[in-house]
Design a protein around this motif. Structure first.
Motif, PDB file in Angstrom:
ATOM      1  N   GLN A 187     -46.628  80.107 -13.616  1.00 57.36           N
ATOM      2  CA  GLN A 187     -45.933  78.893 -13.219  1.00 57.36           C
ATOM      3  C   GLN A 187     -45.502  78.077 -14.428  1.00 57.36           C
ATOM      4  O   GLN A 187     -46.241  77.941 -15.407  1.00 57.36           O
ATOM      5  N   LEU A 188     -44.318  77.502 -14.334  1.00 58.02           N
ATOM      6  CA  LEU A 188     -43.727  76.760 -15.433  1.00 58.02           C
ATOM      7  C   LEU A 188     -44.579  75.561 -15.838  1.00 58.02           C
ATOM      8  O   LEU A 188     -44.681  75.227 -17.019  1.00 58.02           O
ATOM      9  N   LYS A 189     -45.251  74.933 -14.866  1.00 57.92           N
ATOM     10  CA  LYS A 189     -46.021  73.728 -15.194  1.00 57.92           C
ATOM     11  C   LYS A 189     -47.174  74.043 -16.137  1.00 57.92           C
ATOM     12  O   LYS A 189     -47.549  73.213 -16.972  1.00 57.92           O
ATOM     13  N   TYR A 190     -47.729  75.249 -16.038  1.00 59.57           N
ATOM     14  CA  TYR A 190     -48.825  75.606 -16.943  1.00 59.57           C
ATOM     15  C   TYR A 190     -48.303  75.994 -18.318  1.00 59.57           C
ATOM     16  O   TYR A 190     -48.991  75.811 -19.323  1.00 59.57           O
ATOM     17  N   LEU A 191     -47.088  76.517 -18.383  1.00 63.69           N
ATOM     18  CA  LEU A 191     -46.460  76.769 -19.676  1.00 63.69           C
ATOM     19  C   LEU A 191     -46.217  75.446 -20.400  1.00 63.69           C
ATOM     20  O   LEU A 191     -46.355  75.359 -21.630  1.00 63.69           O
ATOM     21  N   GLU A 192     -45.865  74.413 -19.649  1.00 60.67           N
ATOM     22  CA  GLU A 192     -45.642  73.094 -20.241  1.00 60.67           C
ATOM     23  C   GLU A 192     -46.958  72.436 -20.643  1.00 60.67           C
ATOM     24  O   GLU A 192     -47.073  71.849 -21.727  1.00 60.67           O
ATOM     25  N   LYS A 193     -47.969  72.546 -19.775  1.00 58.01           N
ATOM     26  CA  LYS A 193     -49.240  71.881 -20.070  1.00 58.01           C
ATOM     27  C   LYS A 193     -49.923  72.460 -21.302  1.00 58.01           C
ATOM     28  O   LYS A 193     -50.637  71.737 -22.011  1.00 58.01           O
ATOM     29  N   THR A 194     -49.741  73.731 -21.545  1.00 55.80           N
ATOM     30  CA  THR A 194     -50.328  74.345 -22.742  1.00 55.80           C
ATOM     31  C   THR A 194     -49.432  74.189 -23.963  1.00 55.80           C
ATOM     32  O   THR A 194     -49.825  74.590 -25.065  1.00 55.80           O
ATOM     33  N   GLY A 195     -48.243  73.631 -23.790  1.00 50.21           N
ATOM     34  CA  GLY A 195     -47.346  73.411 -24.917  1.00 50.21           C
ATOM     35  C   GLY A 195     -46.545  74.621 -25.324  1.00 50.21           C
ATOM     36  O   GLY A 195     -45.844  74.594 -26.339  1.00 50.21           O
ATOM     37  N   LEU A 196     -46.618  75.686 -24.556  1.00 50.60           N
ATOM     38  CA  LEU A 196     -45.837  76.879 -24.877  1.00 50.60           C
ATOM     39  C   LEU A 196     -44.352  76.651 -24.625  1.00 50.60           C
ATOM     40  O   LEU A 196     -43.495  77.215 -25.302  1.00 50.60           O
ATOM     41  N   VAL A 197     -44.072  75.818 -23.639  1.00 49.07           N
ATOM     42  CA  VAL A 197     -42.694  75.468 -23.294  1.00 49.07           C
ATOM     43  C   VAL A 197     -42.541  73.952 -23.395  1.00 49.07           C
ATOM     44  O   VAL A 197     -43.447  73.198 -23.019  1.00 49.07           O
ATOM     45  N   VAL A 198     -41.405  73.521 -23.930  1.00 52.39           N
ATOM     46  CA  VAL A 198     -41.145  72.096 -24.151  1.00 52.39           C
ATOM     47  C   VAL A 198     -40.074  71.620 -23.181  1.00 52.39           C
ATOM     48  O   VAL A 198     -39.081  72.314 -22.933  1.00 52.39           O
ATOM     49  N   LYS A 199     -40.290  70.431 -22.643  1.00 54.87           N
ATOM     50  CA  LYS A 199     -39.323  69.820 -21.732  1.00 54.87           C
ATOM     51  C   LYS A 199     -38.312  69.008 -22.544  1.00 54.87           C
ATOM     52  O   LYS A 199     -38.700  68.164 -23.347  1.00 54.87           O
ATOM     53  N   ARG A 200     -37.037  69.274 -22.342  1.00 49.47           N
ATOM     54  CA  ARG A 200     -36.000  68.542 -23.078  1.00 49.47           C
ATOM     55  C   ARG A 200     -35.700  67.221 -22.357  1.00 49.47           C
ATOM     56  O   ARG A 200     -35.498  67.201 -21.144  1.00 49.47           O
ATOM     57  N   ASP A 202     -33.474  63.288 -22.545  1.00 47.27           N
ATOM     58  CA  ASP A 202     -32.316  62.633 -23.152  1.00 47.27           C
ATOM     59  C   ASP A 202     -32.767  61.459 -24.016  1.00 47.27           C
ATOM     60  O   ASP A 202     -33.970  61.241 -24.210  1.00 47.27           O
ATOM     61  N   ASP A 203     -31.813  60.691 -24.520  1.00 49.14           N
ATOM     62  CA  ASP A 203     -32.136  59.586 -25.431  1.00 49.14           C
ATOM     63  C   ASP A 203     -32.980  58.517 -24.774  1.00 49.14           C
ATOM     64  O   ASP A 203     -33.689  57.760 -25.457  1.00 49.14           O
ATOM     65  N   GLN A 204     -32.942  58.406 -23.456  1.00 46.89           N
ATOM     66  CA  GLN A 204     -33.736  57.408 -22.726  1.00 46.89           C
ATOM     67  C   GLN A 204     -35.083  57.973 -22.254  1.00 46.89           C
ATOM     68  O   GLN A 204     -35.811  57.318 -21.520  1.00 46.89           O
ATOM     69  N   GLY A 205     -35.392  59.174 -22.677  1.00 47.56           N
ATOM     70  CA  GLY A 205     -36.667  59.765 -22.299  1.00 47.56           C
ATOM     71  C   GLY A 205     -36.680  60.360 -20.912  1.00 47.56           C
ATOM     72  O   GLY A 205     -37.753  60.658 -20.372  1.00 47.56           O
ATOM     73  N   ARG A 206     -35.510  60.568 -20.324  1.00 53.28           N
ATOM     74  CA  ARG A 206     -35.441  61.140 -18.980  1.00 53.28           C
ATOM     75  C   ARG A 206     -35.347  62.664 -19.044  1.00 53.28           C
ATOM     76  O   ARG A 206     -34.734  63.226 -19.943  1.00 53.28           O
ATOM     77  N   ASP A 207     -35.983  63.296 -18.072  1.00 51.02           N
ATOM     78  CA  ASP A 207     -36.011  64.759 -18.014  1.00 51.02           C
ATOM     79  C   ASP A 207     -34.608  65.283 -17.717  1.00 51.02           C
ATOM     80  O   ASP A 207     -33.985  64.908 -16.716  1.00 51.02           O
ATOM     81  N   THR A 208     -34.125  66.159 -18.594  1.00 55.81           N
ATOM     82  CA  THR A 208     -32.791  66.723 -18.390  1.00 55.81           C
ATOM     83  C   THR A 208     -32.825  67.971 -17.522  1.00 55.81           C
ATOM     84  O   THR A 208     -31.777  68.487 -17.134  1.00 55.81           O
ATOM     85  N   GLY A 209     -34.039  68.456 -17.247  1.00 52.10           N
ATOM     86  CA  GLY A 209     -34.164  69.692 -16.478  1.00 52.10           C
ATOM     87  C   GLY A 209     -34.128  70.937 -17.342  1.00 52.10           C
ATOM     88  O   GLY A 209     -34.321  72.041 -16.838  1.00 52.10           O
ATOM     89  N   ARG A 210     -33.869  70.775 -18.636  1.00 56.67           N
ATOM     90  CA  ARG A 210     -33.827  71.912 -19.551  1.00 56.67           C
ATOM     91  C   ARG A 210     -35.221  72.169 -20.134  1.00 56.67           C
ATOM     92  O   ARG A 210     -35.975  71.252 -20.413  1.00 56.67           O
ATOM     93  N   ARG A 211     -35.569  73.432 -20.331  1.00 52.48           N
ATOM     94  CA  ARG A 211     -36.833  73.825 -20.943  1.00 52.48           C
ATOM     95  C   ARG A 211     -36.554  74.870 -22.024  1.00 52.48           C
ATOM     96  O   ARG A 211     -35.602  75.643 -21.914  1.00 52.48           O
ATOM     97  N   TYR A 212     -37.389  74.885 -23.065  1.00 54.97           N
ATOM     98  CA  TYR A 212     -37.215  75.893 -24.111  1.00 54.97           C
ATOM     99  C   TYR A 212     -38.566  76.203 -24.754  1.00 54.97           C
ATOM    100  O   TYR A 212     -39.511  75.427 -24.659  1.00 54.97           O
ATOM    101  N   ASP A 213     -38.653  77.355 -25.415  1.00 49.20           N
ATOM    102  CA  ASP A 213     -39.902  77.775 -26.062  1.00 49.20           C
ATOM    103  C   ASP A 213     -40.206  76.877 -27.260  1.00 49.20           C
ATOM    104  O   ASP A 213     -39.317  76.583 -28.069  1.00 49.20           O
ATOM    105  N   ARG A 214     -41.462  76.479 -27.383  1.00 48.19           N
ATOM    106  CA  ARG A 214     -41.866  75.688 -28.547  1.00 48.19           C
ATOM    107  C   ARG A 214     -41.834  76.542 -29.815  1.00 48.19           C
ATOM    108  O   ARG A 214     -41.410  76.089 -30.878  1.00 48.19           O
TER     109      ARG A 214
END
Length: 699
Positions: A187-200, A202-214
């Protein structure tokens, strides 16, 4: 979709029993602490709380551990749960894997079990998957072999070292790991919680929906905890880009706390214990090169400042640390501050310097394994002596700098818990700087008086030492005496006990604590609870032993007290369970009961089975026979039964007395109450006589 769950699979009872009987509690606990034998038990400083003298005991015969300081207690499964923060089934499966016990997979699970989520276990699962993924890319992908493996080979690392530390490589792609992980069902949420995947964002700190490998285009260094689980990663870029950080680490998570992890400790812990020494370096490659060169007892702080948590980790395995410094002078000065924490943690600290421009990794590759080992042995020096010589040399021609240097050294000496060592260091400091010892002692005392309590050892202890160090100081007021475990044991042998009289009467071990639900166990224990505890303790500790030919303790107690219910809910549950097993032809097995699914029962049994003191071997040497409780088991059972019955009689007698004082009762009811009261009084006297507790009264 694959779920990272910790659903409690129904592991068959026979498998659980096999795991419990196969697992060696000394070996399991010994992976985390340095145990030393004293009598029948093994002792160590408790791994669950900070302490200087050992209060953590392991009884291998009963398969139990207990800390007499913080109260943690249980069997081998409970220990794994406590030390790793894992669930019961996770601890079982971990031990099964360690000892080669096959655990059958559960074919059917309830919907609740299938949907159950455990955040920590899920993060462990995805981290372990990522480790395998990166390792596979390093050894099997074209990019990994040419770039990642090529770099490691250039640094002198062989395949054995790469596999031992499970090194890997991350492809230079933005979504390589993320796509592979989601395809594998993670699941993507566990990839994010472990820091393997980073949430992109915008300039206001809002989630753009984009994810990428750390981690992209980097050599990967998995970071293991002491049990071998992957909790995070360190990653080195192979690109020459000044704007890019050379090393990138996993962020803090529920399973990864940088301050509580040392790189390489999982691979080094056995060697540290065997050598009784830990080498401390700074970087990943330092650890890898030294390990490959035959120095297995090496760990790294991974480029971060030392923390109290890391120091406690080292102290689990040894009291001796040798810090291997780079030859850079600025780096040495920056590191001196961190070593004060090692001293404060009670460790014996030594230092080895390498030629300017070399670090442990580069030096061992330059001179080879044997010359490196010779250099470490020949250039190792005590840290205080090293620091004293270093700062004295730099300040030799400047009186002001010299005074500051002395104060700097004295601050380090003040961190040393051992009073005798502090005295020796004060003498050395006076000699190196060319001062009278008394001058240094006086300055040391001033430093202690002005030191902040939060940044130094307790003031009372410091002042006791400073007065002792000064031959002209007035005697300090003697503090309240505290005794070591050995001293307390000697006191107990001569009849001086810290336990209450009621505990002794009820057969409860002095100093024992109960860790069950507070609603079930009141503190302090009342007499009835103590009496119930006494019979229950005999049942679970000695159930299979015989009080008479072909009559076991379990048979004797259960038959004698069959109509006597236990009031305490926790005791009643355990009593009923033992009775049910007995009726099915099974006798209480302490090793199995100690791993009961009820945490309150596990804790209670650990308290029953763990004794703080052993009989001094001097008694056996002098050929003095001291009977054990088991030698007198018939008497112990009889006394426990009589005391419990006497307690019930006294309680019923009090109820009758209350009835006699109740004006609402008619004459017949009061007469019946009086007759019953007289019967109970007579019975109470008979029980007292049988117990030998009758007190003669003067006429």
């Amino acid at each position: 979709m694959k779920l990272e769950t910790s659903a409690v699979a129904r592991i068959p009872k026979e498998t659980v029993d096999q795991i419990i009987h196969t697992a060696d509690i000394l070996e399991v606990v010994g992976d985390y602490v340095q145990l030393k034998r004293k009598g029948q038990n093994y002792w160590a400083p408790c791994p669950f709380h900070n302490e200087k003298s050992p209060s953590f005991s392991v009884n291998p015969a009963k398969g139990l551990y207990k800390c007499f300081g913080c109260g943690k207690a249980g069997g081998v499964i409970q220990f794994v749960m406590d030390i790793e923060g894992s669930s019961y089934p996770e601890a079982l499966r971990g031990l099964a894997k360690k000892y080669g016990v096959a655990v059958p997979e559960e074919e059917e699970r309830t919907p609740e079990e299938q949907l159950a989520q455990n955040e920590r276990d899920s993060q462990y699962i995805v981290s372990n998957w990522a480790k395998d993924f990166y390792h596979g890319l390093l050894l099997k992908s074209e990019e990994g072999m040419s770039i990642g493996y090529g770099y490691l080979k250039e640094r002198g690392l062989n395949l054995t070292t790469i596999q031992t530390f499970e090194l890997g490589y991350s492809l230079d792609q933005f979504e390589g790991l993320m796509k592979a992980a989601t395809t594998a069902g993670h699941q993507l949420k566990y990839l994010e919680k472990t820091g393997l995947v980073v949430k992109r964002e915008d300039d206001q700190g809002r989630d753009t929906g984009r994810r990428y490998d750390r981690f992209r285009g980097r050599v990967m260094f998995p970071i293991h905890n002491v049990s071998g689980r992957v909790v995070g990663f360190g990653a080195r870029t192979l690109k020459r880009d000044d704007k890019m950080a050379k090393y990138l680490n996993s962020p803090e998570s529920e399973i990864y706390h940088k301050s509580d992890v040392l790189y390489g400790l999982f691979q080094a812990r056995q060697a540290i214990r065997h050598e009784e020494l830990c080498y401390l370096v700074e970087g990943y490659l330092d650890v890898l090169s030294l390990h490959q060169g035959g120095i297995k007892n090496v760990v790294a702080s991974s480029g971060t400042s030392l923390t109290e948590g890391q120091i406690r980790l080292i102290k689990r395995y040894t009291d001796n640390v040798t810090v291997l410094y780079d030859g850079d002078a600025a780096g040495i000065k920056a590191s001196l501050r961190g070593i004060d924490l090692l001293l404060e943690g009670g460790l014996n600290v030594r230092v080895v310097l390498f030629p300017d421009g070399d670090d442990p990794d580069s030096y061992i590759r330059k001179v080879g394994d044997q010359r490196f080992a010779d250099h470490v042995e020949n250039h190792s020096q005590d840290f205080i002596a090293f620091k004293t010589t270093l700062v004295a040399r730099e300040a030799s021609q400047d009186p002001v700098k010299k005074a500051e240097a002395i104060r700097d050294v004295l601050q380090s000496i003040a961190k040393v818990p051992d009073g005798l060592k502090r005295q020796v260091f004060l003498q050395q400091t006076a000699s190196v700087f060319g001062f009278e010892e008394q001058v240094i002692i006086t300055e040391y005392n001033k430093l202690l008086k002005t030191a902040s309590p939060s940044k130094s050892r307790p003031a009372a202890d410091d002042h006791r030492e400073s007065r002792a160090a000064s031959p002209t100081a007035a005697p300090a007021t003697a503090p309240a005496r505290s005794y070591s475990s050995e001293e307390e044991a000697e006191m107990a042998m001569y009849g001086v006990s810290s336990g209450s009289e009621a505990e002794a009467t009820a057969g409860i071990h002095p100093g024992s604590t109960l860790n069950a639900d507070p609603s079930e166990l009141a503190a302090p224990l009342d007499v009835l609870t103590q009496c119930e505890q006494a019979v229950l303790r005999l049942l679970v500790l000695y159930g299979p032993h015989e009080v008479q030919p072909e009559v076991t303790v379990a048979h004797y107690l259960l038959s004698q007290l069959d109509g006597t219910p236990l009031r305490n809910p926790l005791y009643a549950r355990l009593w009923a369970e033992c009775r049910e097993q007995f009726l099915q032809g099974q006798l209480p097995d302490l090793r199995l009961l100690a791993h009961h699914e009820d945490a309150g029962i596990r804790s209670l049994l650990a308290d029953f089975a763990t004794e703080r003191y052993d009989l001094s071997p001097n008694w056996r040497i002098k050929d003095i026979y001291v009977p054990t409780e088991l030698n007198l088991i018939q008497l112990a059972c009889d006394n426990a039964i009589l005391r419990l019955n006497k307690c019930h009689v006294q309680r019923e007698r009090q109820q009758c007395l209350a009835q006699l004082q109740d004006s609402r009762l008619d004459q017949n009811e009061q007469l019946n109450a009086l007759l019953r009261y007289n019967e109970l009084t007579k019975l109470d006297g008979q029980l007292a006589q049988m117990l030998g507790t009758v007190v003669a009264r003067n006429a």
